[in-house]
Design an enzyme around this catalytic site. Structure first.
Site, PDB file in Angstrom:
ATOM      1  CB  THR A 134      -6.318  16.131  -0.753  1.00  0.00           C
ATOM      2  OG1 THR A 134      -5.435  16.180   0.373  1.00  0.00           O
ATOM      3  CG2 THR A 134      -5.669  15.322  -1.867  1.00  0.00           C
ATOM      4  CB  SER A 139      -4.542  11.189   6.517  1.00  0.00           C
ATOM      5  OG  SER A 139      -5.524  10.653   5.647  1.00  0.00           O
ATOM      6  CE1 TYR A 197      -3.119   3.057   0.540  1.00  0.00           C
ATOM      7  CE2 TYR A 197      -1.993   3.380   2.631  1.00  0.00           C
ATOM      8  CZ  TYR A 197      -2.851   3.831   1.647  1.00  0.00           C
ATOM      9  OH  TYR A 197      -3.438   5.067   1.762  1.00  0.00           O
ATOM     10  CG  HIS A 233      -1.908  11.759  -3.850  1.00  0.00           C
ATOM     11  ND1 HIS A 233      -2.913  12.580  -3.431  1.00  0.00           N
ATOM     12  CD2 HIS A 233      -2.020  10.640  -3.093  1.00  0.00           C
ATOM     13  CE1 HIS A 233      -3.605  11.978  -2.465  1.00  0.00           C
ATOM     14  NE2 HIS A 233      -3.074  10.801  -2.244  1.00  0.00           N
ATOM     15  N   PRO A 238       0.276  14.229   4.963  1.00  0.00           N
ATOM     16  CG  PRO A 238      -1.595  14.970   3.777  1.00  0.00           C
ATOM     17  CD  PRO A 238      -0.183  15.342   4.116  1.00  0.00           C
ATOM     18  CD  GLN A 250      -6.094  14.615   3.399  1.00  0.00           C
ATOM     19  OE1 GLN A 250      -6.135  13.723   4.229  1.00  0.00           O
ATOM     20  NE2 GLN A 250      -6.862  14.627   2.309  1.00  0.00           N
ATOM     21  CB  ALA A 257      -4.797   6.960   4.365  1.00  0.00           C
ATOM     22  CE  LYS A 298      -0.717  16.217   0.364  1.00  0.00           C
ATOM     23  NZ  LYS A 298      -1.166  15.047  -0.391  1.00  0.00           N
ATOM     24  N   GLY A 331       9.167  12.820  -3.077  1.00  0.00           N
ATOM     25  CA  GLY A 331      10.531  12.335  -3.280  1.00  0.00           C
ATOM     26  C   GLY A 331      11.602  12.987  -2.432  1.00  0.00           C
ATOM     27  NE  ARG A 383      -0.199   6.810  -2.145  1.00  0.00           N
ATOM     28  CZ  ARG A 383       0.054   5.617  -1.621  1.00  0.00           C
ATOM     29  NH1 ARG A 383       1.262   5.079  -1.749  1.00  0.00           N
ATOM     30  NH2 ARG A 383      -0.873   4.950  -0.965  1.00  0.00           N
ATOM     31  CG  ASP A 390       3.835  16.251  -1.129  1.00  0.00           C
ATOM     32  OD1 ASP A 390       3.737  16.017  -2.354  1.00  0.00           O
ATOM     33  OD2 ASP A 390       2.867  16.170  -0.342  1.00  0.00           O
ATOM     34  NE  ARG A 425      11.642   9.015  -0.116  1.00  0.00           N
ATOM     35  CZ  ARG A 425      10.485   9.667  -0.326  1.00  0.00           C
ATOM     36  NH1 ARG A 425      10.349  10.931   0.081  1.00  0.00           N
ATOM     37  NH2 ARG A 425       9.474   9.082  -0.910  1.00  0.00           N
ATOM     38  CE1 TYR A 430      -7.960  12.784  -0.833  1.00  0.00           C
ATOM     39  CE2 TYR A 430      -7.519  11.343   1.027  1.00  0.00           C
ATOM     40  CZ  TYR A 430      -7.168  11.853  -0.203  1.00  0.00           C
ATOM     41  OH  TYR A 430      -6.024  11.428  -0.811  1.00  0.00           O
TER      42      TYR A 430
HETATM   43  C1  LIG Z   1       0.651   5.536   2.143  1.00  0.00           C
HETATM   44  C2  LIG Z   1       0.252   6.889   1.669  1.00  0.00           C
HETATM   45  C3  LIG Z   1      -0.997   7.383   2.000  1.00  0.00           C
HETATM   46  C4  LIG Z   1      -1.372   8.660   1.601  1.00  0.00           C
HETATM   47  N1  LIG Z   1      -2.566   9.147   2.024  1.00  0.00           N
HETATM   48  C5  LIG Z   1      -2.869  10.442   1.739  1.00  0.00           C
HETATM   49  C6  LIG Z   1      -4.039  11.011   2.278  1.00  0.00           C
HETATM   50  O1  LIG Z   1      -4.777  10.398   3.020  1.00  0.00           O
HETATM   51  N2  LIG Z   1      -4.318  12.300   1.931  1.00  0.00           N
HETATM   52  C7  LIG Z   1      -3.496  13.043   1.114  1.00  0.00           C
HETATM   53  O2  LIG Z   1      -3.773  14.204   0.837  1.00  0.00           O
HETATM   54  N3  LIG Z   1      -2.360  12.514   0.622  1.00  0.00           N
HETATM   55  C8  LIG Z   1      -2.028  11.248   0.914  1.00  0.00           C
HETATM   56  N4  LIG Z   1      -0.858  10.734   0.441  1.00  0.00           N
HETATM   57  C9  LIG Z   1       0.071  11.604  -0.328  1.00  0.00           C
HETATM   58  C10 LIG Z   1       1.063  12.314   0.606  1.00  0.00           C
HETATM   59  O3  LIG Z   1       0.403  13.283   1.386  1.00  0.00           O
HETATM   60  C11 LIG Z   1       2.190  13.033  -0.148  1.00  0.00           C
HETATM   61  O4  LIG Z   1       1.630  13.877  -1.130  1.00  0.00           O
HETATM   62  C12 LIG Z   1       3.210  12.101  -0.798  1.00  0.00           C
HETATM   63  O5  LIG Z   1       3.347  10.892  -0.106  1.00  0.00           O
HETATM   64  C13 LIG Z   1       4.559  12.826  -0.854  1.00  0.00           C
HETATM   65  O6  LIG Z   1       5.520  12.080  -1.497  1.00  0.00           O
HETATM   66  P1  LIG Z   1       6.616  11.158  -0.744  1.00  0.00           P
HETATM   67  O7  LIG Z   1       5.884   9.977  -0.225  1.00  0.00           O
HETATM   68  O8  LIG Z   1       7.564  10.817  -1.854  1.00  0.00           O
HETATM   69  O9  LIG Z   1       7.283  11.980   0.338  1.00  0.00           O
HETATM   70  C14 LIG Z   1      -0.473   9.448   0.818  1.00  0.00           C
HETATM   71  C15 LIG Z   1       0.762   8.927   0.467  1.00  0.00           C
HETATM   72  C16 LIG Z   1       1.143   7.669   0.891  1.00  0.00           C
HETATM   73  C17 LIG Z   1       2.508   7.158   0.523  1.00  0.00           C
HETATM   74  O1  LIG Z   2      -3.517   6.181  -0.618  1.00  0.00           O
HETATM   75  C1  LIG Z   2      -3.563   7.384  -0.865  1.00  0.00           C
HETATM   76  O2  LIG Z   2      -2.645   7.976  -1.417  1.00  0.00           O
HETATM   77  C2  LIG Z   2      -4.732   8.158  -0.492  1.00  0.00           C
HETATM   78  O3  LIG Z   2      -4.649   9.360  -0.489  1.00  0.00           O
HETATM   79  C3  LIG Z   2      -5.992   7.489  -0.136  1.00  0.00           C
HETATM   80  C4  LIG Z   2      -7.099   7.649  -0.953  1.00  0.00           C
HETATM   81  C5  LIG Z   2      -8.275   6.976  -0.634  1.00  0.00           C
HETATM   82  C6  LIG Z   2      -8.342   6.185   0.486  1.00  0.00           C
HETATM   83  C7  LIG Z   2      -7.247   6.052   1.304  1.00  0.00           C
HETATM   84  C8  LIG Z   2      -6.071   6.718   1.004  1.00  0.00           C
END
Ligand SMILES: Cc1cc2nc3c(=O)[nH]c(=O)nc-3n(C[C@H](O)[C@H](O)[C@H](O)COP(=O)(O)O)c2cc1C
Ligand SMILES: O=C(O)C(=O)c1ccccc1
Length: 360
Positions: free
Chosen positions: A173, A124, A42, A254, A95, A145, A97, A230, A287, A257, A285, A289, A147
Protein backbone atom coordinates in the site's frame (compact mmCIF):
# COMPACT_ATOMS: atom_id res chain seq x y z
CA UNK A 1 -36.85 -18.86 6.30
CA UNK A 2 -33.20 -19.15 5.30
CA UNK A 3 -30.95 -19.64 8.31
CA UNK A 4 -27.24 -20.13 8.45
CA UNK A 5 -25.63 -22.15 11.21
CA UNK A 6 -22.56 -20.70 12.81
CA UNK A 7 -20.88 -23.54 14.68
CA UNK A 8 -18.39 -21.46 16.64
CA UNK A 9 -20.72 -18.86 18.05
CA UNK A 10 -22.65 -18.79 21.28
CA UNK A 11 -26.15 -20.25 21.16
CA UNK A 12 -27.72 -16.81 21.49
CA UNK A 13 -26.29 -15.78 18.14
CA UNK A 14 -25.97 -19.20 16.52
CA UNK A 15 -28.71 -18.58 13.95
CA UNK A 16 -28.57 -15.49 11.86
CA UNK A 17 -31.25 -14.87 9.33
CA UNK A 18 -29.70 -13.47 6.18
CA UNK A 19 -32.72 -13.91 3.94
CA UNK A 20 -33.77 -10.27 4.17
CA UNK A 21 -30.35 -9.02 3.07
CA UNK A 22 -30.56 -9.14 -0.71
CA UNK A 23 -27.90 -6.64 -1.77
CA UNK A 24 -24.71 -5.11 -0.41
CA UNK A 25 -26.48 -1.96 0.79
CA UNK A 26 -28.79 -4.11 2.95
CA UNK A 27 -25.69 -5.45 4.71
CA UNK A 28 -24.54 -1.91 5.43
CA UNK A 29 -27.90 -1.00 6.97
CA UNK A 30 -27.95 -4.17 9.06
CA UNK A 31 -24.32 -3.71 10.12
CA UNK A 32 -25.08 -0.27 11.49
CA UNK A 33 -27.16 -2.06 14.14
CA UNK A 34 -24.98 -5.17 14.49
CA UNK A 35 -21.65 -3.40 15.03
CA UNK A 36 -20.38 -1.45 18.00
CA UNK A 37 -20.46 2.28 17.41
CA UNK A 38 -16.66 2.28 17.51
CA UNK A 39 -16.38 -0.33 14.75
CA UNK A 40 -19.09 1.21 12.60
CA UNK A 41 -17.62 4.72 12.72
CA UNK A 42 -14.18 3.30 11.91
CA UNK A 43 -15.40 1.35 8.87
CA UNK A 44 -17.79 3.94 7.46
CA UNK A 45 -15.35 6.83 7.83
CA UNK A 46 -14.12 8.73 4.81
CA UNK A 47 -11.49 11.45 4.90
CA UNK A 48 -12.45 15.03 5.75
CA UNK A 49 -15.71 16.00 3.98
CA UNK A 50 -16.07 12.50 2.54
CA UNK A 51 -16.36 13.87 -0.98
CA UNK A 52 -14.13 11.22 -2.59
CA UNK A 53 -15.97 8.54 -0.60
CA UNK A 54 -19.24 9.75 -2.18
CA UNK A 55 -17.75 10.29 -5.64
CA UNK A 56 -16.58 6.67 -5.82
CA UNK A 57 -20.24 5.65 -5.75
CA UNK A 58 -21.66 8.55 -7.74
CA UNK A 59 -19.24 8.13 -10.63
CA UNK A 60 -20.17 4.45 -10.94
CA UNK A 61 -23.87 5.29 -10.78
CA UNK A 62 -23.49 7.95 -13.46
CA UNK A 63 -22.07 5.52 -16.02
CA UNK A 64 -24.85 4.10 -18.19
CA UNK A 65 -24.84 0.69 -19.82
CA UNK A 66 -25.56 -0.17 -23.44
CA UNK A 67 -27.49 -3.42 -23.62
CA UNK A 68 -27.53 -5.91 -26.45
CA UNK A 69 -30.50 -8.27 -26.88
CA UNK A 70 -31.18 -11.64 -28.49
CA UNK A 71 -27.72 -13.03 -27.84
CA UNK A 72 -27.35 -16.66 -26.80
CA UNK A 73 -25.63 -15.99 -23.48
CA UNK A 74 -27.27 -18.10 -20.76
CA UNK A 75 -24.39 -19.12 -18.51
CA UNK A 76 -21.64 -16.52 -18.64
CA UNK A 77 -18.06 -17.50 -17.88
CA UNK A 78 -16.84 -15.21 -15.09
CA UNK A 79 -13.35 -16.73 -14.75
CA UNK A 80 -10.19 -14.65 -15.00
CA UNK A 81 -6.55 -15.64 -14.68
CA UNK A 82 -4.23 -13.54 -12.53
CA UNK A 83 -0.53 -14.39 -12.15
CA UNK A 84 -1.15 -17.89 -13.44
CA UNK A 85 -4.01 -18.62 -11.04
CA UNK A 86 -7.64 -18.85 -12.03
CA UNK A 87 -10.24 -16.87 -10.11
CA UNK A 88 -13.81 -18.16 -10.52
CA UNK A 89 -14.97 -14.54 -10.70
CA UNK A 90 -13.09 -11.23 -10.76
CA UNK A 91 -13.86 -10.03 -7.22
CA UNK A 92 -11.34 -10.14 -4.35
CA UNK A 93 -11.58 -9.14 -0.70
CA UNK A 94 -9.75 -5.84 -0.23
CA UNK A 95 -7.43 -5.59 2.78
CA UNK A 96 -9.15 -4.04 5.78
CA UNK A 97 -7.63 -3.69 9.21
CA UNK A 98 -8.88 -4.79 12.62
CA UNK A 99 -11.53 -7.47 11.96
CA UNK A 100 -11.38 -8.18 15.70
CA UNK A 101 -13.50 -5.11 16.40
CA UNK A 102 -16.11 -6.28 13.89
CA UNK A 103 -16.71 -9.89 14.90
CA UNK A 104 -15.41 -12.24 17.63
CA UNK A 105 -13.97 -14.65 15.05
CA UNK A 106 -12.24 -11.76 13.30
CA UNK A 107 -10.03 -12.60 10.28
CA UNK A 108 -10.69 -16.33 10.66
CA UNK A 109 -14.35 -15.74 9.85
CA UNK A 110 -13.33 -13.62 6.87
CA UNK A 111 -11.02 -16.40 5.66
CA UNK A 112 -13.77 -19.02 6.05
CA UNK A 113 -16.29 -16.83 4.26
CA UNK A 114 -13.88 -16.11 1.41
CA UNK A 115 -13.09 -19.79 1.05
CA UNK A 116 -16.78 -20.78 1.12
CA UNK A 117 -17.38 -18.33 -1.72
CA UNK A 118 -14.20 -19.38 -3.63
CA UNK A 119 -12.69 -15.90 -3.39
CA UNK A 120 -9.16 -14.65 -2.85
CA UNK A 121 -8.69 -12.75 0.42
CA UNK A 122 -6.08 -9.98 0.67
CA UNK A 123 -5.14 -9.96 4.37
CA UNK A 124 -4.24 -6.59 5.91
CA UNK A 125 -0.90 -5.98 7.66
CA UNK A 126 -3.07 -4.78 10.51
CA UNK A 127 -4.84 -8.10 10.92
CA UNK A 128 -5.86 -8.90 14.48
CA UNK A 129 -5.17 -12.60 13.88
CA UNK A 130 -1.71 -14.12 13.27
CA UNK A 131 -0.96 -15.01 9.65
CA UNK A 132 -0.29 -18.65 10.56
CA UNK A 133 -3.86 -19.10 11.80
CA UNK A 134 -5.35 -17.45 8.74
CA UNK A 135 -3.22 -19.61 6.45
CA UNK A 136 -4.33 -22.72 8.37
CA UNK A 137 -7.97 -21.77 7.98
CA UNK A 138 -8.23 -20.63 4.37
CA UNK A 139 -8.78 -23.16 1.61
CA UNK A 140 -8.70 -20.56 -1.16
CA UNK A 141 -5.81 -18.28 -2.13
CA UNK A 142 -4.59 -15.58 0.22
CA UNK A 143 -2.65 -12.45 -0.70
CA UNK A 144 -0.87 -10.23 1.81
CA UNK A 145 -1.18 -6.43 2.01
CA UNK A 146 1.93 -4.74 3.32
CA UNK A 147 2.31 -1.56 5.29
CA UNK A 148 6.05 -0.92 5.40
CA UNK A 149 7.18 0.09 8.89
CA UNK A 150 10.28 2.05 9.89
CA UNK A 151 11.88 -1.18 11.06
CA UNK A 152 12.88 -2.58 7.65
CA UNK A 153 14.21 -5.84 9.16
CA UNK A 154 10.76 -6.45 10.63
CA UNK A 155 9.21 -5.75 7.23
CA UNK A 156 11.60 -8.19 5.56
CA UNK A 157 10.77 -10.95 8.06
CA UNK A 158 7.05 -10.27 7.68
CA UNK A 159 6.91 -10.53 3.87
CA UNK A 160 9.12 -13.61 3.91
CA UNK A 161 6.88 -15.18 6.54
CA UNK A 162 3.84 -14.45 4.36
CA UNK A 163 5.51 -16.03 1.35
CA UNK A 164 6.56 -19.08 3.37
CA UNK A 165 2.96 -19.50 4.58
CA UNK A 166 1.77 -19.66 0.98
CA UNK A 167 0.41 -16.15 0.46
CA UNK A 168 0.37 -15.85 -3.33
CA UNK A 169 0.93 -12.11 -3.90
CA UNK A 170 2.04 -9.02 -2.03
CA UNK A 171 0.07 -5.76 -2.29
CA UNK A 172 2.21 -2.89 -1.04
CA UNK A 173 0.00 0.00 0.00
CA UNK A 174 1.61 3.21 -1.24
CA UNK A 175 -1.11 5.78 -0.55
CA UNK A 176 -0.79 5.97 3.23
CA UNK A 177 2.47 7.65 4.34
CA UNK A 178 0.12 9.16 6.91
CA UNK A 179 -3.54 8.47 7.62
CA UNK A 180 -6.15 10.86 6.27
CA UNK A 181 -8.21 13.39 8.21
CA UNK A 182 -10.69 11.07 9.90
CA UNK A 183 -13.10 13.30 11.77
CA UNK A 184 -15.40 10.42 12.66
CA UNK A 185 -12.51 8.60 14.34
CA UNK A 186 -11.49 11.79 16.13
CA UNK A 187 -15.00 12.34 17.49
CA UNK A 188 -15.11 8.90 19.08
CA UNK A 189 -11.43 8.99 20.03
CA UNK A 190 -10.92 5.77 18.07
CA UNK A 191 -8.51 3.23 19.48
CA UNK A 192 -8.32 -0.55 19.63
CA UNK A 193 -9.99 -2.11 22.68
CA UNK A 194 -7.46 -3.74 25.03
CA UNK A 195 -8.46 -7.28 24.00
CA UNK A 196 -7.93 -6.68 20.26
CA UNK A 197 -4.29 -6.76 19.19
CA UNK A 198 -2.76 -6.14 15.78
CA UNK A 199 0.42 -8.24 16.02
CA UNK A 200 2.22 -6.71 13.00
CA UNK A 201 1.54 -3.06 13.74
CA UNK A 202 4.50 -2.31 16.03
CA UNK A 203 4.57 1.40 16.88
CA UNK A 204 1.31 2.84 15.53
CA UNK A 205 1.07 6.17 13.77
CA UNK A 206 3.18 7.92 11.17
CA UNK A 207 6.56 6.40 10.30
CA UNK A 208 9.75 8.47 10.09
CA UNK A 209 11.06 7.03 6.84
CA UNK A 210 8.77 7.57 3.86
CA UNK A 211 8.40 4.79 1.36
CA UNK A 212 9.92 5.49 -2.08
CA UNK A 213 10.23 3.64 -5.41
CA UNK A 214 13.62 2.34 -4.21
CA UNK A 215 11.81 0.50 -1.42
CA UNK A 216 9.50 -1.10 -3.98
CA UNK A 217 12.55 -2.47 -5.79
CA UNK A 218 13.97 -3.67 -2.46
CA UNK A 219 10.70 -5.43 -1.54
CA UNK A 220 10.67 -7.27 -4.85
CA UNK A 221 14.17 -8.55 -4.13
CA UNK A 222 12.89 -10.17 -0.90
CA UNK A 223 10.17 -12.40 -2.36
CA UNK A 224 9.42 -14.46 -5.46
CA UNK A 225 5.67 -13.88 -5.42
CA UNK A 226 4.16 -11.07 -7.54
CA UNK A 227 4.35 -7.60 -5.97
CA UNK A 228 1.54 -5.13 -6.69
CA UNK A 229 1.36 -1.48 -5.68
CA UNK A 230 -1.98 -0.47 -4.15
CA UNK A 231 -3.11 3.14 -4.29
CA UNK A 232 -2.06 4.36 -7.73
CA UNK A 233 -4.16 7.34 -8.81
CA UNK A 234 -2.19 8.97 -11.62
CA UNK A 235 -0.84 7.69 -14.93
CA UNK A 236 2.66 9.00 -14.30
CA UNK A 237 2.92 6.93 -11.10
CA UNK A 238 1.61 3.96 -13.06
CA UNK A 239 4.53 4.36 -15.46
CA UNK A 240 6.98 4.62 -12.55
CA UNK A 241 5.49 1.44 -11.10
CA UNK A 242 6.21 -0.36 -14.36
CA UNK A 243 9.77 1.00 -14.34
CA UNK A 244 10.17 -0.29 -10.78
CA UNK A 245 9.24 -3.72 -12.14
CA UNK A 246 5.96 -4.37 -10.30
CA UNK A 247 3.71 -7.25 -11.35
CA UNK A 248 0.45 -5.34 -10.99
CA UNK A 249 -1.19 -2.04 -10.12
CA UNK A 250 -4.25 -1.42 -7.95
CA UNK A 251 -6.10 1.79 -8.73
CA UNK A 252 -7.40 2.86 -5.33
CA UNK A 253 -8.07 5.97 -3.30
CA UNK A 254 -8.28 3.84 -0.15
CA UNK A 255 -12.07 3.91 -0.27
CA UNK A 256 -12.04 7.71 0.07
CA UNK A 257 -10.31 7.44 3.45
CA UNK A 258 -7.01 9.23 2.82
CA UNK A 259 -6.80 12.31 0.58
CA UNK A 260 -10.22 13.86 0.18
CA UNK A 261 -11.21 15.35 -3.20
CA UNK A 262 -9.06 13.05 -5.33
CA UNK A 263 -11.32 11.71 -8.10
CA UNK A 264 -13.39 8.56 -8.04
CA UNK A 265 -11.34 5.49 -8.94
CA UNK A 266 -13.64 4.61 -11.87
CA UNK A 267 -12.87 8.06 -13.31
CA UNK A 268 -9.09 7.55 -13.08
CA UNK A 269 -9.06 3.88 -14.11
CA UNK A 270 -9.24 4.35 -17.93
CA UNK A 271 -6.26 6.73 -17.89
CA UNK A 272 -4.15 4.31 -15.86
CA UNK A 273 -5.20 1.37 -18.01
CA UNK A 274 -4.29 3.32 -21.13
CA UNK A 275 -0.82 4.13 -19.80
CA UNK A 276 -0.18 0.58 -18.56
CA UNK A 277 -1.35 -0.69 -21.95
CA UNK A 278 -1.57 -4.33 -20.93
CA UNK A 279 1.98 -4.58 -19.56
CA UNK A 280 0.72 -5.76 -16.15
CA UNK A 281 -2.80 -6.40 -14.79
CA UNK A 282 -4.68 -3.39 -13.41
CA UNK A 283 -7.02 -3.97 -10.47
CA UNK A 284 -9.37 -1.42 -8.98
CA UNK A 285 -11.35 -0.78 -5.81
CA UNK A 286 -13.63 1.91 -4.39
CA UNK A 287 -17.41 1.89 -4.26
CA UNK A 288 -18.03 -1.42 -6.04
CA UNK A 289 -21.43 -2.53 -4.72
CA UNK A 290 -23.32 -3.98 -7.71
CA UNK A 291 -22.63 -6.51 -10.42
CA UNK A 292 -23.03 -3.68 -12.92
CA UNK A 293 -20.21 -1.81 -11.11
CA UNK A 294 -17.93 -4.79 -11.70
CA UNK A 295 -18.86 -4.74 -15.40
CA UNK A 296 -18.09 -1.01 -15.62
CA UNK A 297 -14.66 -1.42 -14.01
CA UNK A 298 -13.78 -4.28 -16.36
CA UNK A 299 -15.00 -2.29 -19.36
CA UNK A 300 -12.66 0.55 -18.37
CA UNK A 301 -9.61 -1.65 -18.04
CA UNK A 302 -9.66 -3.52 -14.71
CA UNK A 303 -8.83 -7.21 -14.73
CA UNK A 304 -10.55 -7.64 -11.35
CA UNK A 305 -12.00 -5.53 -8.54
CA UNK A 306 -11.77 -5.61 -4.75
CA UNK A 307 -14.43 -4.81 -2.16
CA UNK A 308 -13.64 -3.43 1.29
CA UNK A 309 -16.49 -2.04 3.36
CA UNK A 310 -19.14 -4.56 2.23
CA UNK A 311 -16.95 -7.39 3.54
CA UNK A 312 -16.65 -5.65 6.92
CA UNK A 313 -20.43 -5.34 6.99
CA UNK A 314 -20.96 -8.98 6.04
CA UNK A 315 -18.50 -10.01 8.73
CA UNK A 316 -20.17 -7.87 11.38
CA UNK A 317 -23.68 -9.08 10.49
CA UNK A 318 -23.02 -12.80 10.41
CA UNK A 319 -19.35 -13.80 10.47
CA UNK A 320 -18.22 -16.25 7.78
CA UNK A 321 -21.66 -16.82 6.21
CA UNK A 322 -22.11 -13.04 6.01
CA UNK A 323 -18.82 -12.62 4.16
CA UNK A 324 -19.67 -15.49 1.82
CA UNK A 325 -23.14 -14.09 1.16
CA UNK A 326 -21.80 -10.62 0.25
CA UNK A 327 -19.42 -12.19 -2.27
CA UNK A 328 -22.05 -14.51 -3.71
CA UNK A 329 -24.62 -11.74 -4.14
CA UNK A 330 -22.10 -9.65 -6.08
CA UNK A 331 -21.00 -12.65 -8.16
CA UNK A 332 -24.61 -13.50 -9.04
CA UNK A 333 -25.35 -9.88 -9.93
CA UNK A 334 -22.30 -9.91 -12.21
CA UNK A 335 -23.58 -13.03 -13.96
CA UNK A 336 -27.01 -11.47 -14.50
CA UNK A 337 -25.46 -8.27 -15.85
CA UNK A 338 -23.34 -10.27 -18.30
CA UNK A 339 -26.39 -12.17 -19.57
CA UNK A 340 -28.41 -8.98 -19.96
CA UNK A 341 -25.49 -7.32 -21.78
CA UNK A 342 -24.92 -10.32 -24.03
CA UNK A 343 -21.34 -10.84 -22.87
CA UNK A 344 -20.37 -14.50 -22.50
CA UNK A 345 -17.00 -14.02 -20.81
CA UNK A 346 -15.03 -11.44 -18.83
CA UNK A 347 -12.55 -10.66 -21.66
CA UNK A 348 -15.57 -9.97 -23.89
CA UNK A 349 -16.58 -7.06 -21.62
CA UNK A 350 -15.24 -3.98 -23.41
CA UNK A 351 -16.23 -0.38 -23.88
CA UNK A 352 -19.18 -1.45 -26.05
CA UNK A 353 -21.08 -2.13 -22.79
CA UNK A 354 -20.93 1.57 -21.91
CA UNK A 355 -23.55 3.83 -23.39
CA UNK A 356 -22.29 6.58 -25.66
CA UNK A 357 -24.63 8.90 -27.42
CA UNK A 358 -24.84 7.83 -31.10
CA UNK A 359 -23.20 10.27 -33.54
CA UNK A 360 -26.11 10.36 -35.96
C1 LIG B 1 -12.25 -0.39 7.63
C2 LIG B 1 -11.23 -0.29 6.55
C3 LIG B 1 -9.92 -0.63 6.82
C4 LIG B 1 -8.96 -0.58 5.82
N1 LIG B 1 -7.71 -1.01 6.09
C5 LIG B 1 -6.81 -1.09 5.07
C6 LIG B 1 -5.54 -1.65 5.31
O1 LIG B 1 -5.23 -2.12 6.38
N2 LIG B 1 -4.67 -1.67 4.26
C7 LIG B 1 -4.99 -1.18 3.01
O2 LIG B 1 -4.18 -1.23 2.09
N3 LIG B 1 -6.22 -0.67 2.78
C8 LIG B 1 -7.12 -0.61 3.76
N4 LIG B 1 -8.37 -0.12 3.50
C9 LIG B 1 -8.73 0.27 2.12
C10 LIG B 1 -9.32 -0.92 1.34
O3 LIG B 1 -8.32 -1.88 1.07
C11 LIG B 1 -9.93 -0.51 -0.01
O4 LIG B 1 -8.98 0.23 -0.74
C12 LIG B 1 -11.23 0.28 0.10
O5 LIG B 1 -11.96 -0.05 1.24
C13 LIG B 1 -12.07 0.00 -1.15
O6 LIG B 1 -13.23 0.73 -1.17
P1 LIG B 1 -14.67 0.18 -0.70
O7 LIG B 1 -14.62 0.09 0.79
O8 LIG B 1 -15.60 1.24 -1.18
O9 LIG B 1 -14.93 -1.15 -1.37
C14 LIG B 1 -9.34 -0.15 4.51
C15 LIG B 1 -10.65 0.22 4.26
C16 LIG B 1 -11.60 0.14 5.25
C17 LIG B 1 -13.03 0.51 4.93
O1 LIG C 1 -8.13 2.45 8.22
C1 LIG C 1 -7.50 2.34 7.17
O2 LIG C 1 -8.00 2.61 6.08
C2 LIG C 1 -6.13 1.87 7.18
O3 LIG C 1 -5.64 1.51 6.14
C3 LIG C 1 -5.36 1.84 8.43
C4 LIG C 1 -4.27 2.68 8.57
C5 LIG C 1 -3.57 2.68 9.78
C6 LIG C 1 -3.95 1.85 10.80
C7 LIG C 1 -5.02 1.00 10.64
C8 LIG C 1 -5.72 0.99 9.45
Amino acid sequence: MQQEFLPQMSSATAFIDLSGLVNLFDFETKAAQAMSNLAYEYVVSGAADELTLRWNRQALDNLKLNQTVLTDVTKPDTRVTLFGHELLYPILIAPTAYHGIMHPEAELATARGASAASATYVVSSFTTTPLEKIADTATQPLWFQLYVRDDREFTKDLVQKAQALGFQALCVTVDTPVGGVRNREQRINFGLPADVVAPYMLAPGPQKNPLTWKDIEWLQSLVDIPVLVKGIMNPNDAELAIQAGVSGVIVSNHGGRNLDTVPATIEVLPYIAERINGRVPVLMDGGIRRGTDVVKAIALGAKAVLIGKPICYGLACAGAPGVARVLTILREELELAMILLGKASVPAIDRSVLWEKPDN
